[in-house]
Design a protein around this motif. Structure first.
Motif, PDB file in Angstrom:
ATOM      1  N   ALA A 246       0.836  -1.208   0.000  1.00  0.00           N
ATOM      2  CA  ALA A 246       0.000   0.000   0.000  1.00  0.00           C
ATOM      3  C   ALA A 246       0.868   1.255   0.000  1.00  0.00           C
ATOM      4  N   GLU A 247       1.919   1.251   0.821  1.00  0.00           N
ATOM      5  CA  GLU A 247       2.843   2.386   0.884  1.00  0.00           C
ATOM      6  C   GLU A 247       3.543   2.600  -0.454  1.00  0.00           C
ATOM      7  N   SER A 248       3.983   1.524  -1.058  1.00  0.00           N
ATOM      8  CA  SER A 248       4.670   1.603  -2.342  1.00  0.00           C
ATOM      9  C   SER A 248       3.738   2.118  -3.437  1.00  0.00           C
ATOM     10  N   LEU A 249       2.503   1.653  -3.426  1.00  0.00           N
ATOM     11  CA  LEU A 249       1.545   2.096  -4.438  1.00  0.00           C
ATOM     12  C   LEU A 249       1.184   3.569  -4.267  1.00  0.00           C
ATOM     13  N   ARG A 250       1.103   4.053  -3.022  1.00  0.00           N
ATOM     14  CA  ARG A 250       0.866   5.488  -2.804  1.00  0.00           C
ATOM     15  C   ARG A 250       2.015   6.305  -3.392  1.00  0.00           C
ATOM     16  N   GLY A 251       3.242   5.857  -3.164  1.00  0.00           N
ATOM     17  CA  GLY A 251       4.404   6.549  -3.729  1.00  0.00           C
ATOM     18  C   GLY A 251       4.397   6.511  -5.247  1.00  0.00           C
ATOM     19  N   TYR A 252       4.016   5.370  -5.799  1.00  0.00           N
ATOM     20  CA  TYR A 252       3.949   5.221  -7.257  1.00  0.00           C
ATOM     21  C   TYR A 252       2.918   6.179  -7.845  1.00  0.00           C
ATOM     22  N   ARG A 253       1.740   6.235  -7.222  1.00  0.00           N
ATOM     23  CA  ARG A 253       0.697   7.143  -7.728  1.00  0.00           C
ATOM     24  C   ARG A 253       1.145   8.594  -7.638  1.00  0.00           C
ATOM     25  N   LEU A 254       1.818   8.954  -6.541  1.00  0.00           N
ATOM     26  CA  LEU A 254       2.304  10.324  -6.390  1.00  0.00           C
ATOM     27  C   LEU A 254       3.345  10.645  -7.456  1.00  0.00           C
ATOM     28  N   ARG A 255       4.313   9.747  -7.660  1.00  0.00           N
ATOM     29  CA  ARG A 255       5.335   9.983  -8.698  1.00  0.00           C
ATOM     30  C   ARG A 255       4.697  10.126 -10.073  1.00  0.00           C
ATOM     31  N   THR A 256       3.726   9.273 -10.367  1.00  0.00           N
ATOM     32  CA  THR A 256       3.044   9.331 -11.659  1.00  0.00           C
ATOM     33  C   THR A 256       2.320  10.660 -11.836  1.00  0.00           C
ATOM     34  N   ALA A 257       1.633  11.115 -10.790  1.00  0.00           N
ATOM     35  CA  ALA A 257       0.917  12.390 -10.859  1.00  0.00           C
ATOM     36  C   ALA A 257       1.892  13.553 -11.025  1.00  0.00           C
ATOM     37  N   LEU A 258       3.015  13.509 -10.308  1.00  0.00           N
ATOM     38  CA  LEU A 258       4.010  14.578 -10.426  1.00  0.00           C
ATOM     39  C   LEU A 258       4.646  14.600 -11.810  1.00  0.00           C
ATOM     40  N   GLN A 259       4.911  13.428 -12.369  1.00  0.00           N
ATOM     41  CA  GLN A 259       5.476  13.367 -13.717  1.00  0.00           C
ATOM     42  C   GLN A 259       4.498  13.927 -14.738  1.00  0.00           C
ATOM     43  N   ALA A 260       3.211  13.614 -14.580  1.00  0.00           N
ATOM     44  CA  ALA A 260       2.198  14.128 -15.505  1.00  0.00           C
ATOM     45  C   ALA A 260       2.092  15.647 -15.387  1.00  0.00           C
ATOM     46  N   ALA A 261       2.095  16.154 -14.151  1.00  0.00           N
ATOM     47  CA  ALA A 261       2.020  17.602 -13.951  1.00  0.00           C
ATOM     48  C   ALA A 261       3.249  18.284 -14.526  1.00  0.00           C
ATOM     49  N   HIS A 262       4.410  17.670 -14.318  1.00  0.00           N
ATOM     50  CA  HIS A 262       5.647  18.249 -14.857  1.00  0.00           C
ATOM     51  C   HIS A 262       5.610  18.299 -16.376  1.00  0.00           C
ATOM     52  N   SER A 263       5.136  17.229 -16.978  1.00  0.00           N
ATOM     53  CA  SER A 263       5.056  17.192 -18.449  1.00  0.00           C
ATOM     54  C   SER A 263       4.107  18.257 -18.975  1.00  0.00           C
ATOM     55  N   GLU A 264       3.012  18.452 -18.243  1.00  0.00           N
ATOM     56  CA  GLU A 264       2.011  19.409 -18.696  1.00  0.00           C
ATOM     57  C   GLU A 264       2.404  20.854 -18.393  1.00  0.00           C
ATOM     58  N   LEU A 265       2.948  21.088 -17.216  1.00  0.00           N
ATOM     59  CA  LEU A 265       3.212  22.454 -16.775  1.00  0.00           C
ATOM     60  C   LEU A 265       4.653  22.909 -16.961  1.00  0.00           C
ATOM     61  N   GLY A 266       5.590  21.962 -17.081  1.00  0.00           N
ATOM     62  CA  GLY A 266       7.001  22.313 -17.191  1.00  0.00           C
ATOM     63  C   GLY A 266       7.330  23.288 -18.303  1.00  0.00           C
ATOM     64  N   PRO A 267       6.876  23.034 -19.533  1.00  0.00           N
ATOM     65  CA  PRO A 267       7.197  23.964 -20.619  1.00  0.00           C
ATOM     66  C   PRO A 267       6.685  25.391 -20.369  1.00  0.00           C
ATOM     67  N   ALA A 268       5.468  25.511 -19.832  1.00  0.00           N
ATOM     68  CA  ALA A 268       4.922  26.841 -19.557  1.00  0.00           C
ATOM     69  C   ALA A 268       5.712  27.529 -18.441  1.00  0.00           C
ATOM     70  N   ALA A 269       6.133  26.756 -17.437  1.00  0.00           N
ATOM     71  CA  ALA A 269       6.913  27.333 -16.339  1.00  0.00           C
ATOM     72  C   ALA A 269       8.255  27.841 -16.851  1.00  0.00           C
ATOM     73  N   ARG A 270       8.906  27.071 -17.719  1.00  0.00           N
ATOM     74  CA  ARG A 270      10.180  27.523 -18.278  1.00  0.00           C
ATOM     75  C   ARG A 270       9.986  28.767 -19.140  1.00  0.00           C
ATOM     76  N   GLN A 271       8.923  28.776 -19.905  1.00  0.00           N
ATOM     77  CA  GLN A 271       8.652  29.919 -20.768  1.00  0.00           C
ATOM     78  C   GLN A 271       8.379  31.169 -19.933  1.00  0.00           C
ATOM     79  N   ALA A 272       7.767  31.004 -18.776  1.00  0.00           N
ATOM     80  CA  ALA A 272       7.475  32.136 -17.896  1.00  0.00           C
ATOM     81  C   ALA A 272       8.704  32.565 -17.102  1.00  0.00           C
ATOM     82  N   GLY A 273       9.796  31.776 -17.189  1.00  0.00           N
ATOM     83  CA  GLY A 273      11.015  32.128 -16.498  1.00  0.00           C
ATOM     84  C   GLY A 273      11.131  31.554 -15.099  1.00  0.00           C
ATOM     85  N   TRP A 274      10.214  30.675 -14.715  1.00  0.00           N
ATOM     86  CA  TRP A 274      10.285  30.049 -13.401  1.00  0.00           C
ATOM     87  C   TRP A 274      11.318  28.942 -13.436  1.00  0.00           C
TER      88      TRP A 274
END
Length: 75
Positions: free
Chosen positions: A36-64
């Motif tokens: 259960a602990e491992s799966l929670r970590g896996y879901r969190l990593r997956t969500a963070l990777q998806a957010a990074h993929s979606e928001l990363g380019p815009a953040a770099r473009q904004a200078g963050w």
């Protein structure tokens, strides 16, 4: 509830047995908690990777600074 059969190495078996002795829990309880602990970590990593993929380019473009920017500078 379903049943899962897992083949363990001798070391994993010893470590699991030690965890059971230390906690007073059964092998099933220890493995369920660890899974259960491992799966929670896996879901969190997956969500963070998806957010990074979606928001990363815009953040770099904004200078963050992004995590990638910081990690690249450390290397």
């Amino acid at each position: 509830m379903s049943t899962l059969t897992v083949r363990l190495t001798e070391r994993e078996e010893r470590d699991l047995q030690l965890a059971c002795e230390q906690t007073g829990k059964t092998k099933s309880e220890v493995v369920r908690e660890l899974l259960a602990e491992s799966l929670r970590g896996y879901r969190l990593r997956t969500a963070l990777q998806a957010a990074h993929s979606e928001l990363g380019p815009a953040a770099r473009q904004a200078g963050w600074l992004t995590e990638d920017d910081i990690l690249r500078d450390v290397s």
